[in-house]
Design a protein around this motif. Structure first.
Motif, PDB file in Angstrom:
ATOM      1  N   ARG A   1       2.269   8.752  -8.108  1.00  0.00           N
ATOM      2  CA  ARG A   1       2.266   8.092  -9.420  1.00  0.00           C
ATOM      3  C   ARG A   1       3.084   8.842 -10.453  1.00  0.00           C
ATOM      4  O   ARG A   1       3.235   8.390 -11.581  1.00  0.00           O
ATOM      5  N   ASP A   2       3.629   9.989 -10.077  1.00  0.00           N
ATOM      6  CA  ASP A   2       4.376  10.833 -11.006  1.00  0.00           C
ATOM      7  C   ASP A   2       5.876  10.548 -10.899  1.00  0.00           C
ATOM      8  O   ASP A   2       6.480  10.799  -9.853  1.00  0.00           O
TER       9      ASP A   2
ATOM     10  N   GLY B   1       2.612  -1.167 -12.011  1.00  0.00           N
ATOM     11  CA  GLY B   1       2.568  -1.241 -10.548  1.00  0.00           C
ATOM     12  C   GLY B   1       2.616   0.106  -9.877  1.00  0.00           C
ATOM     13  O   GLY B   1       2.007   0.297  -8.825  1.00  0.00           O
ATOM     14  N   GLY B   2       3.336   1.073 -10.464  1.00  0.00           N
ATOM     15  CA  GLY B   2       3.504   2.364  -9.815  1.00  0.00           C
ATOM     16  C   GLY B   2       2.563   3.438 -10.292  1.00  0.00           C
ATOM     17  O   GLY B   2       2.202   4.338  -9.525  1.00  0.00           O
ATOM     18  N   ALA B   3       2.169   3.358 -11.578  1.00  0.00           N
ATOM     19  CA  ALA B   3       1.332   4.429 -12.132  1.00  0.00           C
ATOM     20  C   ALA B   3       0.024   3.928 -12.720  1.00  0.00           C
ATOM     21  O   ALA B   3      -0.804   4.733 -13.149  1.00  0.00           O
ATOM     22  N   GLY B   4      -0.152   2.614 -12.783  1.00  0.00           N
ATOM     23  CA  GLY B   4      -1.400   2.061 -13.305  1.00  0.00           C
ATOM     24  C   GLY B   4      -1.606   2.317 -14.785  1.00  0.00           C
ATOM     25  O   GLY B   4      -2.737   2.510 -15.226  1.00  0.00           O
TER      26      GLY B   4
ATOM     27  N   MET C   1       0.846  -1.192   0.000  1.00  0.00           N
ATOM     28  CA  MET C   1       0.000   0.000   0.000  1.00  0.00           C
ATOM     29  C   MET C   1       0.885   1.248   0.000  1.00  0.00           C
ATOM     30  O   MET C   1       1.887   1.299   0.705  1.00  0.00           O
ATOM     31  N   ALA C   2       0.487   2.229  -0.776  1.00  0.00           N
ATOM     32  CA  ALA C   2       1.279   3.448  -0.885  1.00  0.00           C
ATOM     33  C   ALA C   2       1.239   4.246   0.416  1.00  0.00           C
ATOM     34  O   ALA C   2       0.232   4.286   1.121  1.00  0.00           O
ATOM     35  N   ASP C   3       2.357   4.868   0.719  1.00  0.00           N
ATOM     36  CA  ASP C   3       2.465   5.716   1.915  1.00  0.00           C
ATOM     37  C   ASP C   3       2.080   7.142   1.531  1.00  0.00           C
ATOM     38  O   ASP C   3       2.873   7.896   0.991  1.00  0.00           O
ATOM     39  N   THR C   4       0.828   7.523   1.834  1.00  0.00           N
ATOM     40  CA  THR C   4       0.329   8.837   1.424  1.00  0.00           C
ATOM     41  C   THR C   4       0.952   9.970   2.218  1.00  0.00           C
ATOM     42  O   THR C   4       0.785  11.139   1.867  1.00  0.00           O
ATOM     43  N   SER C   5       1.704   9.661   3.296  1.00  0.00           N
ATOM     44  CA  SER C   5       2.380  10.724   4.035  1.00  0.00           C
ATOM     45  C   SER C   5       3.536  11.304   3.225  1.00  0.00           C
ATOM     46  O   SER C   5       4.034  12.387   3.532  1.00  0.00           O
TER      47      SER C   5
ATOM     48  N   VAL D   1       5.590   4.276  -4.507  1.00  0.00           N
ATOM     49  CA  VAL D   1       6.325   5.512  -4.788  1.00  0.00           C
ATOM     50  C   VAL D   1       6.994   5.376  -6.149  1.00  0.00           C
ATOM     51  O   VAL D   1       7.928   4.609  -6.323  1.00  0.00           O
ATOM     52  N   MET D   2       6.520   6.155  -7.126  1.00  0.00           N
ATOM     53  CA  MET D   2       6.974   6.061  -8.507  1.00  0.00           C
ATOM     54  C   MET D   2       8.110   7.044  -8.808  1.00  0.00           C
ATOM     55  O   MET D   2       8.644   7.061  -9.915  1.00  0.00           O
ATOM     56  N   SER D   3       8.523   7.846  -7.850  1.00  0.00           N
ATOM     57  CA  SER D   3       9.500   8.903  -8.094  1.00  0.00           C
ATOM     58  C   SER D   3      10.847   8.351  -8.556  1.00  0.00           C
ATOM     59  O   SER D   3      11.467   7.534  -7.868  1.00  0.00           O
TER      60      SER D   3
END
Length: 484
Positions: free
Chosen positions: A13-14, A288-291, A1-5, A336-338
């Protein structure tokens, strides 16, 4: 699950989003922990196959340290090509590059028992293969049809099968110990088993960074175990540390250059497989990172970076670089797609690569401890290949292609003396098993009709089982194996 913090869902996703530095750096180091052991292991395996660099008193010990150092340095530089990009080179995605296991079955026969002198031929092949790999980037989209999951899954499985023997030999005490009373001792195996059990325990019961770096932690625990049991002495560690320089730059063409048709052909042919693996990794990252699906520009740029990174690495004594699949899974896990997160990890690798003392410490890892780690890693290579094969429609046609290619490839690996009468160049390529298997699978996949006649399949099976009805199914049961 992505860490929205770390950022908003859109930011995560960017690829161009830059998280706060205090969060980006740990995330980048996490990527390094996930690939670190796999990245330096090929250098140790090649040195072991060539027969040099083991023991701090060995005159060739500095050469092994240099190979480890270059593995880290050029993995970092190749990763920067992917994340920062130079013109069309690089995908501008969070792709982690590292030394490829895929080329080991080609490299081992080239250097087997030949010492440091064999490295000139090896690295000339690496350079040629890298240039060819970059050229593949210009038409990668047009050759994908020739490399379906049946072919790539077979090749990846064969890579793992070719290497599992190395893992067992290391766990038993290493190739130099074969024939001695120590080889295969319970003490040696106990060190390997400690690594395996710790790795599996963390992988399945831990969370976060501990689970991601399970192999690395397993090796650290095995390292401590080796010290307590006397497999490794503190004197050996101190000697390794003191004999390694605090800082060193790479040396261009350190081992010279020597032309070999077998080496160049082997590396160029394996570049096809590596290129297709990269396509899969790029697609996995964007999904997986940006769909979303990967763009042609991203796939082409990633392939260019693979090739250029490999060619430059070969000039300085490093092995072929390719995208690391374990880091693809890490991106899907963290969300985290960065690409700038991976850039932080690349800088960390570069710093390690400029400090030979890091390589000195790595080299003190006992071969038995390393064996436990590579048993897990090489087994995962086999499992990855089988996973790719799960996407195959197992029709009678595909089963025959797989059967013939696997039989020839694996048979040549197990019995290399069977082709002793071939010219040296052809023999080196054949005994890898990989290239014959890939060649047979590609050719048969292109020339055989989509569905073999039932009579031909039954005739082959009848000869094996003595029953003419092999291949027939009771009514209501489909002939093909269902896909899972």
């Amino acid at each position: 699950m992505a860490d929205t913090s770390i950022g908003t869902p859109e930011q995560l996703r960017d690829p161009n989003y830059t998280p706060p530095l205090y969060k980006a750096v740990p995330l980048g180091i996490q990527h390094v922990l996930a690939m670190f052991v796999a990245n330096v292991t090929p250098a140790i395996i090649v040195a072991g196959a060539a027969g040099f660099g083991f023991g701090s008193g060995s005159p060739d010990f500095p050469e092994l340290l240099y190979l480890i150092q270059m593995s880290m340095l050029f993995a970092g530089l190749a990763t920067l090509l992917q994340t920062i990009t130079i013109g069309p080179i690089g995908a501008a995605l969070p792709i982690v590059q590292g030394t490829s296991f895929a080329f080991l079955p080609i490299m081992i026969p080239l250097v087997a028992g030949k010492g440091v002198d064999a490295l000139a031929v090896l690295f000339t092949g690496v350079i040629a293969g890298g240039v060819f790999h970059a050229i593949i980037g210009t038409f990668i989209g047009k050759i994908r049809f020739a490399l379906p999951p049946l072919v790539t899954g077979l090749v990846v499985t064969m890579i793992g099968l070719a290497l599992v023997r190395v893992g067992i030999q290391y766990a038993a005490g290493g190739v130099p110990a074969i024939g001695t009373p120590e080889y295969g001792s319970l003490l040696n195996w106990s060190a390997a088993l400690v690594v395996i059990f710790v790795t599996l325990g963390l992988k399945f019961f831990a969370r976060g960074m501990l689970a991601v770096s399970a192999v690395l932690v397993g090796l650290l625990v095995g390292y401590v175990y080796a010290i307590f049991t006397g497999i490794l002495t503190t004197d050996a560690i101190a000697a390794s540390w003191s004999n390694a320089a605090p800082f060193a730059l790479p040396v261009p063409f350190k081992y010279g250059a020597e032309f070999s048709v077998a080496a160049i052909l082997g590396f160029c042919l394996m570049a096809f497989v590596s290129a297709v693996e990269t396509v899969g990794d790029v697609s996995g990252i964007t999904k997986g990172g940006a769909g979303r699906e990967a763009t042609d520009r991203e796939i082409q740029g990633a392939t260019y970076a693979d090739g250029v990174g490999t060619a430059v690495a070969g000039m300085f004594g490093a092995f072929p670089n390719t995208s690391f699949s374990q880091n693809v899974g890490l991106i899907a896990m963290t969300g985290v797609m960065s690409r700038h997160v991976v850039t932080c990890g690349a800088i960390f690798l570069i710093v390690c690569g400029l400090i030979p003392k890091v390589g000195g410490v790595i080299r003190t890892v006992p071969i038995e401890v390393l064996g436990g780690g590579v048993i897990v890693m090489f087994g995962m290579v086999v499992a990855a290949g089988i996973s790719m094969l799960s996407d195959v429609d197992w029709s009678r046609r595909n089963m025959v292609i797989f059967a013939v290619a696997l039989s020839v490839g694996l048979g040549l690996q197990l019995e290399p003396a069977a082709v002793a009468g071939l010219p040296d160049t052809v023999r080196v390529l054949a005994v890898s098993g990989l290239l014959p298997a890939a060649f047979i699978a590609i050719i048969l996949n292109l020339v055989l009709p989509e569905e073999l006649a039932a009579e031909s399949t039954e005739e082959v099976a009848g000869g094996l089982s003595g029953r003419e009805t092999w291949g027939k199914q009771p009514e209501g049961i489909p002939l093909e194996t269902p896909r899972h």
